[in-house]
Motif scaffolding. Sequence first.
Motif, PDB file in Angstrom:
ATOM      1  N   ILE A  61       0.830  -1.205   0.000  1.00  0.00           N
ATOM      2  CA  ILE A  61       0.000   0.000   0.000  1.00  0.00           C
ATOM      3  C   ILE A  61       0.868   1.261   0.000  1.00  0.00           C
ATOM      4  O   ILE A  61       0.598   2.226  -0.730  1.00  0.00           O
ATOM      5  CB  ILE A  61      -0.953  -0.017   1.208  1.00  0.00           C
ATOM      6  CG1 ILE A  61      -1.922  -1.199   1.084  1.00  0.00           C
ATOM      7  CG2 ILE A  61      -1.719   1.301   1.322  1.00  0.00           C
ATOM      8  CD1 ILE A  61      -2.774  -1.440   2.312  1.00  0.00           C
TER       9      ILE A  61
ATOM     10  N   LYS B 199       0.793   3.699  -3.389  1.00  0.00           N
ATOM     11  CA  LYS B 199       0.299   5.071  -3.205  1.00  0.00           C
ATOM     12  C   LYS B 199       1.442   6.079  -3.106  1.00  0.00           C
ATOM     13  O   LYS B 199       1.201   7.266  -2.913  1.00  0.00           O
ATOM     14  CB  LYS B 199      -0.579   5.152  -1.950  1.00  0.00           C
ATOM     15  CG  LYS B 199      -1.786   4.222  -1.993  1.00  0.00           C
ATOM     16  CD  LYS B 199      -2.887   4.615  -1.032  1.00  0.00           C
ATOM     17  CE  LYS B 199      -3.709   5.754  -1.609  1.00  0.00           C
ATOM     18  NZ  LYS B 199      -4.979   5.941  -0.881  1.00  0.00           N
TER      19      LYS B 199
ATOM     20  N   ARG C  81      -1.474   5.134  -7.206  1.00  0.00           N
ATOM     21  CA  ARG C  81      -2.483   4.146  -7.586  1.00  0.00           C
ATOM     22  C   ARG C  81      -3.137   3.587  -6.324  1.00  0.00           C
ATOM     23  O   ARG C  81      -2.599   3.693  -5.228  1.00  0.00           O
ATOM     24  CB  ARG C  81      -1.841   2.996  -8.373  1.00  0.00           C
ATOM     25  CG  ARG C  81      -1.394   3.362  -9.769  1.00  0.00           C
ATOM     26  CD  ARG C  81      -0.649   2.218 -10.426  1.00  0.00           C
ATOM     27  NE  ARG C  81       0.681   2.040  -9.825  1.00  0.00           N
ATOM     28  CZ  ARG C  81       1.464   0.985 -10.070  1.00  0.00           C
ATOM     29  NH1 ARG C  81       1.043   0.010 -10.858  1.00  0.00           N
ATOM     30  NH2 ARG C  81       2.651   0.894  -9.515  1.00  0.00           N
ATOM     31  N   GLU C  82      -4.289   2.984  -6.503  1.00  0.00           N
ATOM     32  CA  GLU C  82      -4.979   2.300  -5.413  1.00  0.00           C
ATOM     33  C   GLU C  82      -4.761   0.791  -5.559  1.00  0.00           C
ATOM     34  O   GLU C  82      -4.439   0.300  -6.656  1.00  0.00           O
ATOM     35  CB  GLU C  82      -6.485   2.600  -5.463  1.00  0.00           C
ATOM     36  CG  GLU C  82      -6.841   4.065  -5.323  1.00  0.00           C
ATOM     37  CD  GLU C  82      -6.734   4.559  -3.900  1.00  0.00           C
ATOM     38  OE1 GLU C  82      -6.668   3.721  -2.983  1.00  0.00           O
ATOM     39  OE2 GLU C  82      -6.701   5.784  -3.703  1.00  0.00           O
TER      40      GLU C  82
ATOM     41  N   PHE D 189      -6.468  -1.625  -6.288  1.00  0.00           N
ATOM     42  CA  PHE D 189      -7.729  -1.976  -6.931  1.00  0.00           C
ATOM     43  C   PHE D 189      -7.460  -2.271  -8.396  1.00  0.00           C
ATOM     44  O   PHE D 189      -6.783  -1.506  -9.084  1.00  0.00           O
ATOM     45  CB  PHE D 189      -8.724  -0.808  -6.802  1.00  0.00           C
ATOM     46  CG  PHE D 189      -9.911  -0.924  -7.723  1.00  0.00           C
ATOM     47  CD1 PHE D 189     -10.946  -1.814  -7.435  1.00  0.00           C
ATOM     48  CD2 PHE D 189      -9.989  -0.174  -8.885  1.00  0.00           C
ATOM     49  CE1 PHE D 189     -12.040  -1.936  -8.289  1.00  0.00           C
ATOM     50  CE2 PHE D 189     -11.077  -0.295  -9.748  1.00  0.00           C
ATOM     51  CZ  PHE D 189     -12.099  -1.175  -9.446  1.00  0.00           C
TER      52      PHE D 189
END
Length: 330
Positions: free
Chosen positions: A120, A124, A146-147, A149
């Motif tokens: 994460i 990010k 970015r996420e 996802f």
Amino acid sequence: MNRIALLPGANVWGEIFTEKHLNRLRQMGELVINTNPGNPSKEGIAELIRDADIAITSWGCTSFDANVLRDAKRLKFVTHAAGTVKGIVTPELIERGIRVSSANDALGVGVAETALGLTITAIKRMWELAAGTRDGKWGEGWGRVRELFDVTVGVVGAGKAGRHYIRLLKQFEVDVLLYDPIVSPEEAASLGCRKVELEELLKESEVISIHAPSIPETDDMFNASTFALMRDDAILINTARGSLINEEHLAAELAKGRFIACIDVTKQEPPTLNHPFRSLPNVILIPHIAGAVNNGKQRLGRYSIEEIRRFLANETLDGEVNLQNLHVIA
């Protein structure tokens, strides 16, 4: 009454077993404790296990060779409140039929959580944005954030830590690829991922998390050839062992600025002060904290106690090590 011998130095077991843990052990049998600090000697361990049925080991414990085991006629079970058991297992231990359990599963929880945190943080670009904010900037670089996802995450190795990481990823809408030669496609599917060859994983994954064991076959498995297959702007995470990465090749690739590396382990620890991992802007370097640290070590104590309970109750051991497969495990 069963006798349980707690073998690590007092400075080691004191961080793993609380007074509550010790009281639980005393309820299971007669508890004999090593009260000396530092790594126990072979002579000291031999004396502690002389009349023991169960031994608890951890970091700093010596191998159970013939001299250590000579008078340990009652010893039936060793539970290792740490990760790999390669440092304590000997042919003599195997020949005696003494069962061995490792707390690798408990240790893998912290490793997987750290790998997820790095995933994460890197995707990010938190470290980059935080550095910019300290320098008076605000929001510069958001375009590369970015996420977690709709991205593809590649997991190299489905041992205890790798499986925990895969389970954590189920909380996110991501596709998970797995490279592990000893896991079948059906087992990979049951874990929630798709088994692929390493080349496909490297080409397709936006995040690659390494959880493979440190064995001769995995030395430098990540090198110039494998790095060349990785996507631009990918994220490489290593919370396994430094031996899996050719650091010179990785530093050369990172100098191109093509992707990001999150490194918890290096071949030499600590790395030299002029090691490129310390200065490259696209490296997150942390000091081998992915496993059990501080209060996290107590998870190992609890796990080992539960293994003793299972052993005494003739239940299936959760962390039993197949000693015939030592050459392929961490």
